[in-house]
Design a protein around this motif. Structure first.
Motif, PDB file in Angstrom:
ATOM      1  N   ILE A 108       0.841  -1.205   0.000  1.00  0.00           N
ATOM      2  CA  ILE A 108       0.000   0.000   0.000  1.00  0.00           C
ATOM      3  C   ILE A 108       0.873   1.251   0.000  1.00  0.00           C
ATOM      4  O   ILE A 108       0.644   2.193  -0.768  1.00  0.00           O
ATOM      5  CB  ILE A 108      -0.945  -0.004   1.207  1.00  0.00           C
ATOM      6  N   TRP A 181      -2.556   8.830   4.591  1.00  0.00           N
ATOM      7  CA  TRP A 181      -3.208   8.157   3.471  1.00  0.00           C
ATOM      8  C   TRP A 181      -3.078   6.644   3.615  1.00  0.00           C
ATOM      9  O   TRP A 181      -4.040   5.898   3.419  1.00  0.00           O
ATOM     10  CB  TRP A 181      -2.570   8.595   2.157  1.00  0.00           C
ATOM     11  N   GLU A 185      -5.962   3.351   4.375  1.00  0.00           N
ATOM     12  CA  GLU A 185      -6.067   2.091   3.648  1.00  0.00           C
ATOM     13  C   GLU A 185      -5.843   0.898   4.578  1.00  0.00           C
ATOM     14  O   GLU A 185      -6.528  -0.127   4.482  1.00  0.00           O
ATOM     15  CB  GLU A 185      -5.042   2.054   2.507  1.00  0.00           C
ATOM     16  N   LEU A 331      -5.612   3.030  -7.260  1.00  0.00           N
ATOM     17  CA  LEU A 331      -5.793   3.257  -5.830  1.00  0.00           C
ATOM     18  C   LEU A 331      -6.619   4.520  -5.586  1.00  0.00           C
ATOM     19  O   LEU A 331      -7.409   4.586  -4.646  1.00  0.00           O
ATOM     20  CB  LEU A 331      -4.428   3.391  -5.143  1.00  0.00           C
TER      21      LEU A 331
END
Length: 385
Positions: A108, A181, A185, A331
């Motif tokens: 990620i 960020w 996720e 994403l």
């Protein structure tokens, strides 16, 4: 190369690991013949530049308890670093009810830091750690003992290089201010509901060409029976019957064993015994389902009145934002989200959280006619109107 086979050895390693700010983690498992993954190996590494600070934990060793590792997973002062963590986390949650916290996923983070879509570990090893991996042991049987030297070396590399990758990505996130960020996720991976499969919802994963509520009621019952049966016996759902056979059964609606015998796609083992009886009961339950309990398919997105010109502009805007931010476009916003925005929907992921900062705010301004796009060479820029 350290291999841990006793609880005492594991406790000592985890006690030392607890003195560091992070530990890298990976697993090897088998799932081809079971519903749930069978944990075969856990790899751990503490900060450092040698293999001496890493270890292989053998969960198949007689008498070994993973409790010291689970305590480390619960330790709030140690970040647990994984790459593409979902399957690893599922194993620990299903087997032990524990999800490592706090947790960092380098896949990620790499997508946020400009390394592309769902970047693989091998790519990050080459680009960040400046090393190469021997992948020859990737598809070996990890349940066999003793492990070969090649297997052990392969497994250990999955956590030793991960230290360099984590430290690099963590610094990048700090430099760019994007750690939040990644945290958004990772929150999805930390949610226990991510790893719970509800049999009554299993039908939602079955692809069908019909939206008939009665047909879908039969699909729902067949999928629920299959999930229950597979979970209770710990076998792959495909060993009960595959999706194409399930859809065929929902279409032909067999009422007895003779009808089941005419199926073209049903496995031989499913034409008799408990599976056959379960199929017939599921079909009957679907046919007799009261009207007010019939499943409904959300066709709202299928019926969207998408403005094709606006959708194209949003795709151009997304490309510009991807190049500007370095974040993987998938994403930020999949194609379905762009179409939904172009059709007037506002309850989409691309318009929330960090995605709104990167793309969503300007996407809404574009839809409202407050900005326009202009091209200069190969660069697309936003201009105020």
């Amino acid at each position: 190369m350290k291999t841990i086979t006793t609880t005492q050895e594991l406790a000592a390693f985890c006690a030392e690991a607890a003195t560091f700010p992070y530990v890298t983690v990976d697993t090897e498992f088998l799932r081809e013949r079971t519903y749930y993954s069978k944990l075969c190996l856990v790899q751990l590494a503490m900060p450092g530049k040698t293999d001496e600070t890493a270890a292989l934990v053998d969960p198949l060793a007689e008498g070994l308890s993973l409790d010291p590792l689970l305590d480390l997973f619960r330790n709030p002062d140690v970040v647990k670093v994984f790459h593409a963590a979902r399957q690893d986390l599922e194993i620990f949650f299903v087997d032990n009810g524990v999800i490592p916290h706090p947790m960092f996923d380098t896949q990620i983070a790499a997508m946020v830091c400009g390394f592309g879509e769902q970047v693989g570990y091998e790519t990050l090893v080459k680009r960040i750690a400046k090393a190469s991996l021997d992948k020859s042991s990737r598809f070996t049987d990890w349940s066999r003992r003793p492990l070969t030297e090649a297997q052990a070396k392969y497994a250990l590399a999955d956590v030793t290089h991960l230290r360099v990758i984590y430290e690099y990505l963590a610094k990048e996130l700090e430099r760019t201010g994007r750690a939040r960020w990644v945290a958004e996720e990772v929150a999805v991976l930390m949610d226990p509901e991510t790893y719970v499969t509800h049999p009554r919802e299993a039908w939602l994963r079955v692809k069908t060409r019909s939206n008939s509520s009665r047909f879908l009621a039969i699909v729902r019952e067949l999928a629920a029976f299959r999930e229950d049966y597979a979970q209770s016996r710990n076998i792959p759902r495909s060993r009960v019957y595959k999706d194409d056979a399930l859809v065929e059964l929902a279409s032909t609606k067999p009422a007895n064993m003779e009808d089941l015998g005419r199926s073209r796609l049903l496995l031989r083992e499913a034409r008799k015994g408990a599976i056959a009886e379960g199929i017939l009961e599921a079909v009957k339950a679907g046919q007799e389902c009261p009207k007010d309990q019939l499943p409904e398919v959300d066709t709202s997105r299928d019926q969207l009145q998408v403005n094709p010109a606006l959708a194209d502009l949003l795709r151009v805007l997304l490309k510009a934002k991807t190049e500007e931010s370095g974040v993987a476009s998938r994403l930020i916003a999949p194609a379905a989200d762009l179409d939904a925005i172009a059709a007037g929907m506002r309850d989409v992921a691309a318009l929330n959280g960090w995605r709104r900062e990167v793309f969503g705010e300007d996407a809404l301004r574009l839809c409202d006619g407050r900005i326009a796009l202009t091209a200069k060479g190969s660069t697309v820029k936003v201009i105020e109107l």
